[in-house]
Scaffold this motif. Structure first.
Motif, short mmCIF file in Angstrom:
data_model
loop_
_atom_site.label_atom_id
_atom_site.label_comp_id
_atom_site.label_asym_id
_atom_site.label_seq_id
_atom_site.Cartn_x
_atom_site.Cartn_y
_atom_site.Cartn_z
N CYS A 1 19.65 27.08 28.42
CA CYS A 1 20.81 27.50 29.29
C CYS A 1 21.63 28.56 29.03
N GLN B 1 24.48 29.30 29.84
CA GLN B 1 26.04 28.73 29.80
C GLN B 1 26.84 30.08 30.39
N CYS B 2 26.56 30.24 31.45
CA CYS B 2 27.07 31.40 32.23
C CYS B 2 28.63 31.47 32.24
N CYS C 1 25.69 27.58 39.34
CA CYS C 1 25.34 26.16 39.41
C CYS C 1 26.65 25.14 39.69
N VAL D 1 28.49 24.80 29.49
CA VAL D 1 28.42 24.36 30.85
C VAL D 1 28.01 22.82 30.89
N VAL E 1 16.58 26.63 34.75
CA VAL E 1 16.87 25.96 33.71
C VAL E 1 17.23 24.57 33.68
S1 SF4 Z 1 22.33 26.22 34.76
FE1 SF4 Z 1 24.09 27.15 35.33
S2 SF4 Z 1 25.20 27.84 33.43
FE2 SF4 Z 1 22.93 27.27 33.00
S3 SF4 Z 1 21.68 29.24 33.27
FE3 SF4 Z 1 21.79 28.12 35.12
S4 SF4 Z 1 23.36 29.05 36.21
FE4 SF4 Z 1 23.69 29.45 34.16
#
Ligand code: SF4
Ligand code: SF4
Length: 263
Positions: A75, A77-78, A83, A101, A122
Protein backbone atom coordinates in the motif's frame (compact mmCIF):
# COMPACT_ATOMS: atom_id res chain seq x y z
CA UNK A 1 -9.47 12.87 -2.78
CA UNK A 2 -9.46 13.65 0.91
CA UNK A 3 -8.16 16.73 2.68
CA UNK A 4 -4.34 16.66 2.77
CA UNK A 5 -3.06 16.57 6.35
CA UNK A 6 0.49 17.01 7.65
CA UNK A 7 1.87 14.74 10.34
CA UNK A 8 4.93 14.95 12.58
CA UNK A 9 5.98 11.44 11.48
CA UNK A 10 5.40 10.16 7.94
CA UNK A 11 6.42 6.52 7.67
CA UNK A 12 7.60 5.76 4.18
CA UNK A 13 9.43 3.23 2.06
CA UNK A 14 12.02 3.49 -0.71
CA UNK A 15 12.22 0.50 -3.04
CA UNK A 16 15.32 0.13 -5.23
CA UNK A 17 14.14 -1.53 -8.43
CA UNK A 18 17.73 -2.06 -9.55
CA UNK A 19 18.37 -4.19 -6.45
CA UNK A 20 15.13 -6.21 -6.38
CA UNK A 21 15.61 -9.69 -7.89
CA UNK A 22 11.92 -10.65 -7.72
CA UNK A 23 12.63 -13.49 -5.28
CA UNK A 24 9.31 -12.93 -3.46
CA UNK A 25 10.74 -13.25 0.06
CA UNK A 26 8.99 -9.99 1.00
CA UNK A 27 5.63 -11.44 -0.06
CA UNK A 28 6.08 -14.58 2.04
CA UNK A 29 7.21 -12.68 5.14
CA UNK A 30 4.24 -10.31 4.75
CA UNK A 31 1.82 -13.23 4.63
CA UNK A 32 3.32 -14.86 7.71
CA UNK A 33 3.52 -11.61 9.69
CA UNK A 34 -0.05 -10.61 8.91
CA UNK A 35 -1.77 -13.99 9.20
CA UNK A 36 -2.77 -14.32 5.57
CA UNK A 37 -4.00 -17.88 5.04
CA UNK A 38 -1.75 -20.04 2.84
CA UNK A 39 -2.80 -20.35 -0.77
CA UNK A 40 -3.98 -23.88 -1.52
CA UNK A 41 -4.79 -23.40 -5.21
CA UNK A 42 -3.00 -20.52 -6.99
CA UNK A 43 -5.37 -20.79 -9.97
CA UNK A 44 -8.34 -19.82 -7.75
CA UNK A 45 -7.85 -16.05 -8.04
CA UNK A 46 -10.76 -15.12 -5.75
CA UNK A 47 -9.01 -16.83 -2.85
CA UNK A 48 -5.76 -14.92 -3.27
CA UNK A 49 -5.27 -12.49 -0.39
CA UNK A 50 -1.91 -10.75 -0.85
CA UNK A 51 -1.01 -7.43 0.73
CA UNK A 52 2.18 -7.14 -1.28
CA UNK A 53 2.54 -8.13 -4.93
CA UNK A 54 5.71 -8.23 -7.05
CA UNK A 55 5.15 -7.23 -10.69
CA UNK A 56 7.51 -7.88 -13.57
CA UNK A 57 8.44 -4.97 -15.86
CA UNK A 58 9.99 -5.40 -19.32
CA UNK A 59 11.66 -2.87 -21.60
CA UNK A 60 10.00 -4.48 -24.62
CA UNK A 61 13.24 -5.08 -26.53
CA UNK A 62 14.58 -8.31 -28.01
CA UNK A 63 17.75 -10.13 -27.00
CA UNK A 64 20.45 -8.93 -26.39
CA UNK A 65 18.85 -5.60 -25.37
CA UNK A 66 15.98 -7.12 -23.35
CA UNK A 67 15.83 -6.01 -19.71
CA UNK A 68 13.47 -6.82 -16.87
CA UNK A 69 12.83 -5.24 -13.48
CA UNK A 70 10.71 -6.37 -10.54
CA UNK A 71 8.38 -4.00 -8.74
CA UNK A 72 7.16 -4.88 -5.22
CA UNK A 73 3.90 -3.02 -4.53
CA UNK A 74 2.70 -2.54 -0.94
CA UNK A 75 0.00 0.00 0.00
CA UNK A 76 1.34 3.45 -0.91
CA UNK A 77 -0.10 4.92 2.34
CA UNK A 78 -1.12 7.89 0.18
CA UNK A 79 -0.92 11.38 1.68
CA UNK A 80 -4.13 12.05 -0.21
CA UNK A 81 -5.76 8.60 -0.18
CA UNK A 82 -8.65 8.18 -2.61
CA UNK A 83 -9.82 5.12 -0.66
CA UNK A 84 -10.61 7.07 2.55
CA UNK A 85 -13.37 9.57 1.61
CA UNK A 86 -15.43 6.96 -0.25
CA UNK A 87 -15.81 4.69 2.79
CA UNK A 88 -19.37 5.22 4.13
CA UNK A 89 -18.56 3.91 7.63
CA UNK A 90 -15.04 5.32 8.27
CA UNK A 91 -13.55 1.84 8.30
CA UNK A 92 -10.36 3.25 6.76
CA UNK A 93 -8.60 6.45 7.76
CA UNK A 94 -5.34 8.32 7.52
CA UNK A 95 -3.61 7.71 10.86
CA UNK A 96 -2.88 10.99 12.63
CA UNK A 97 0.38 9.80 14.15
CA UNK A 98 2.40 8.22 11.36
CA UNK A 99 0.44 8.81 8.19
CA UNK A 100 -0.40 5.11 7.79
CA UNK A 101 -3.79 4.42 6.17
CA UNK A 102 -5.63 2.11 8.56
CA UNK A 103 -8.20 -0.59 7.91
CA UNK A 104 -10.66 -1.27 10.75
CA UNK A 105 -12.05 -4.73 10.04
CA UNK A 106 -15.00 -4.79 12.53
CA UNK A 107 -16.37 -1.61 10.94
CA UNK A 108 -15.99 -2.67 7.30
CA UNK A 109 -19.33 -3.53 5.67
CA UNK A 110 -17.73 -4.99 2.55
CA UNK A 111 -19.17 -2.47 0.07
CA UNK A 112 -15.76 -2.41 -1.71
CA UNK A 113 -15.97 1.29 -2.65
CA UNK A 114 -12.39 1.66 -1.40
CA UNK A 115 -11.24 -1.08 -3.77
CA UNK A 116 -12.77 0.75 -6.70
CA UNK A 117 -11.19 4.04 -5.58
CA UNK A 118 -7.62 2.78 -5.08
CA UNK A 119 -5.65 3.27 -8.31
CA UNK A 120 -2.99 0.76 -7.22
CA UNK A 121 -5.24 -2.31 -6.78
CA UNK A 122 -3.83 -2.67 -3.29
CA UNK A 123 -6.99 -3.71 -1.46
CA UNK A 124 -8.38 -7.24 -1.40
CA UNK A 125 -11.80 -8.56 -0.45
CA UNK A 126 -12.35 -11.75 1.55
CA UNK A 127 -14.85 -13.76 -0.47
CA UNK A 128 -14.33 -16.70 1.88
CA UNK A 129 -13.39 -17.29 5.51
CA UNK A 130 -9.65 -17.98 5.72
CA UNK A 131 -8.65 -21.64 6.07
CA UNK A 132 -5.38 -22.96 7.50
CA UNK A 133 -4.54 -26.52 6.50
CA UNK A 134 -4.24 -28.80 9.56
CA UNK A 135 -1.06 -28.01 11.45
CA UNK A 136 -0.44 -24.68 9.73
CA UNK A 137 -2.67 -22.85 12.21
CA UNK A 138 0.40 -23.11 14.46
CA UNK A 139 2.04 -20.46 12.27
CA UNK A 140 -0.55 -17.84 13.28
CA UNK A 141 1.05 -14.85 15.00
CA UNK A 142 -0.66 -13.39 18.10
CA UNK A 143 0.00 -9.78 17.05
CA UNK A 144 -2.46 -9.54 14.15
CA UNK A 145 -6.13 -10.49 13.96
CA UNK A 146 -7.42 -12.77 11.22
CA UNK A 147 -10.12 -11.34 8.95
CA UNK A 148 -13.48 -12.96 8.26
CA UNK A 149 -15.36 -13.33 5.00
CA UNK A 150 -16.99 -10.08 3.85
CA UNK A 151 -14.34 -7.49 4.76
CA UNK A 152 -11.62 -5.68 2.84
CA UNK A 153 -8.00 -5.76 3.98
CA UNK A 154 -4.69 -4.27 2.90
CA UNK A 155 -1.06 -3.56 3.85
CA UNK A 156 -0.67 -1.29 6.88
CA UNK A 157 3.15 -1.19 7.05
CA UNK A 158 2.91 -3.91 9.79
CA UNK A 159 1.32 -1.38 12.16
CA UNK A 160 1.57 -3.88 15.03
CA UNK A 161 5.35 -3.59 14.82
CA UNK A 162 5.11 0.14 15.36
CA UNK A 163 2.89 -0.40 18.39
CA UNK A 164 5.47 -2.80 19.81
CA UNK A 165 8.34 -0.40 19.12
CA UNK A 166 6.46 2.40 20.90
CA UNK A 167 5.73 0.10 23.84
CA UNK A 168 9.41 -0.81 24.11
CA UNK A 169 10.39 2.87 24.03
CA UNK A 170 7.95 3.62 26.87
CA UNK A 171 9.45 0.81 28.94
CA UNK A 172 12.96 2.08 28.19
CA UNK A 173 11.94 5.59 29.20
CA UNK A 174 12.55 7.05 25.72
CA UNK A 175 10.18 9.06 23.53
CA UNK A 176 7.90 6.65 21.57
CA UNK A 177 7.35 9.38 18.98
CA UNK A 178 11.07 9.79 18.37
CA UNK A 179 12.20 6.24 17.60
CA UNK A 180 15.75 5.71 16.33
CA UNK A 181 16.04 4.58 12.71
CA UNK A 182 15.48 0.82 12.47
CA UNK A 183 13.48 0.50 15.72
CA UNK A 184 10.38 -0.08 13.60
CA UNK A 185 10.48 -1.74 10.18
CA UNK A 186 7.80 -3.82 8.42
CA UNK A 187 8.42 -7.55 7.91
CA UNK A 188 9.12 -7.20 4.17
CA UNK A 189 11.90 -4.69 4.81
CA UNK A 190 13.48 -6.89 7.48
CA UNK A 191 13.38 -9.92 5.16
CA UNK A 192 14.59 -8.57 1.80
CA UNK A 193 17.93 -10.30 1.14
CA UNK A 194 19.21 -7.65 -1.27
CA UNK A 195 18.46 -4.56 0.82
CA UNK A 196 16.08 -3.28 -1.87
CA UNK A 197 13.57 -2.02 0.71
CA UNK A 198 14.41 0.90 3.00
CA UNK A 199 11.97 2.16 5.64
CA UNK A 200 11.81 5.12 7.98
CA UNK A 201 10.39 8.58 8.63
CA UNK A 202 10.13 10.69 5.48
CA UNK A 203 9.98 13.80 7.67
CA UNK A 204 13.31 13.01 9.34
CA UNK A 205 16.23 14.23 7.21
CA UNK A 206 18.58 11.84 9.04
CA UNK A 207 16.65 8.79 7.93
CA UNK A 208 17.99 7.10 4.80
CA UNK A 209 14.50 6.79 3.31
CA UNK A 210 14.11 10.56 3.39
CA UNK A 211 17.42 11.05 1.58
CA UNK A 212 16.55 8.41 -1.04
CA UNK A 213 13.09 9.94 -1.61
CA UNK A 214 14.69 13.28 -2.45
CA UNK A 215 17.42 11.77 -4.64
CA UNK A 216 17.64 12.17 -8.42
CA UNK A 217 16.60 8.56 -9.13
CA UNK A 218 13.36 8.54 -7.09
CA UNK A 219 9.86 8.50 -8.53
CA UNK A 220 6.43 7.50 -7.26
CA UNK A 221 3.94 5.16 -8.88
CA UNK A 222 1.37 7.03 -11.01
CA UNK A 223 2.53 10.23 -9.34
CA UNK A 224 0.50 12.46 -11.63
CA UNK A 225 -2.76 11.11 -10.18
CA UNK A 226 -2.03 13.28 -7.13
CA UNK A 227 -2.35 10.63 -4.41
CA UNK A 228 0.97 11.70 -2.84
CA UNK A 229 2.23 8.14 -2.11
CA UNK A 230 4.59 7.55 0.82
CA UNK A 231 6.34 4.81 -1.17
CA UNK A 232 9.18 5.85 -3.49
CA UNK A 233 10.80 3.80 -6.24
CA UNK A 234 14.47 4.14 -7.12
CA UNK A 235 16.02 3.23 -10.48
CA UNK A 236 18.90 4.47 -12.57
CA UNK A 237 17.18 3.16 -15.72
CA UNK A 238 15.04 5.65 -17.63
CA UNK A 239 12.67 3.05 -19.09
CA UNK A 240 11.82 1.84 -15.56
CA UNK A 241 11.14 5.37 -14.32
CA UNK A 242 8.95 6.06 -17.36
CA UNK A 243 6.79 3.01 -16.70
CA UNK A 244 6.18 4.11 -13.12
CA UNK A 245 4.10 7.02 -14.33
CA UNK A 246 2.59 5.03 -17.19
CA UNK A 247 4.36 7.12 -19.82
CA UNK A 248 3.21 6.01 -23.23
CA UNK A 249 5.52 5.47 -26.18
CA UNK A 250 6.18 8.86 -27.76
CA UNK A 251 5.05 10.83 -24.71
CA UNK A 252 7.57 13.21 -23.17
CA UNK A 253 9.19 11.44 -20.22
CA UNK A 254 12.57 10.69 -18.78
CA UNK A 255 13.52 8.27 -21.52
CA UNK A 256 11.91 6.28 -24.29
CA UNK A 257 9.55 3.77 -22.73
CA UNK A 258 8.65 0.96 -25.07
CA UNK A 259 7.87 -1.75 -22.58
CA UNK A 260 4.85 -3.11 -20.78
CA UNK A 261 4.29 -4.76 -17.43
CA UNK A 262 2.95 -8.10 -16.36
CA UNK A 263 1.55 -9.18 -13.03
S1 SF4 B 1 -5.37 1.61 -0.46
FE1 SF4 B 1 -5.66 3.85 -0.22
S2 SF4 B 1 -3.73 4.56 0.70
FE2 SF4 B 1 -3.31 2.47 -0.14
S3 SF4 B 1 -2.52 2.85 -2.24
FE3 SF4 B 1 -4.76 2.57 -2.41
S4 SF4 B 1 -5.58 4.70 -2.35
FE4 SF4 B 1 -3.47 4.79 -1.54
S1 SF4 C 1 12.40 -9.58 -0.93
FE1 SF4 C 1 13.55 -7.89 -1.81
S2 SF4 C 1 14.51 -8.76 -3.63
FE2 SF4 C 1 12.90 -10.19 -3.02
S3 SF4 C 1 11.13 -9.57 -4.23
FE3 SF4 C 1 10.95 -8.50 -2.26
S4 SF4 C 1 11.99 -6.54 -2.62
FE4 SF4 C 1 12.58 -7.88 -4.30
Amino acid sequence: MSEHKNFRIRWGMAIDLDKCTGCGACVVSCQVENNNAPLVDASDKERIVNWLTVYRLENGKSFPDAEVAYLPRPCMQCGNPSCVPVCPVVATDKNEEGGIVSQIYPRCIGCRYCMAACPYHVRVFNWFDPVWPKGMEKTLTPFTSTRPRGVVEKCNFCHQRWDMAKEKARKDGTDPMDLPEGAYVPACVETCPTGALVFGDLNNKDHKVSQLAHGPHARRLLERLGGDPQVYYISRRDWVLDLLDNHLAGEAGHGKAEGGHHG
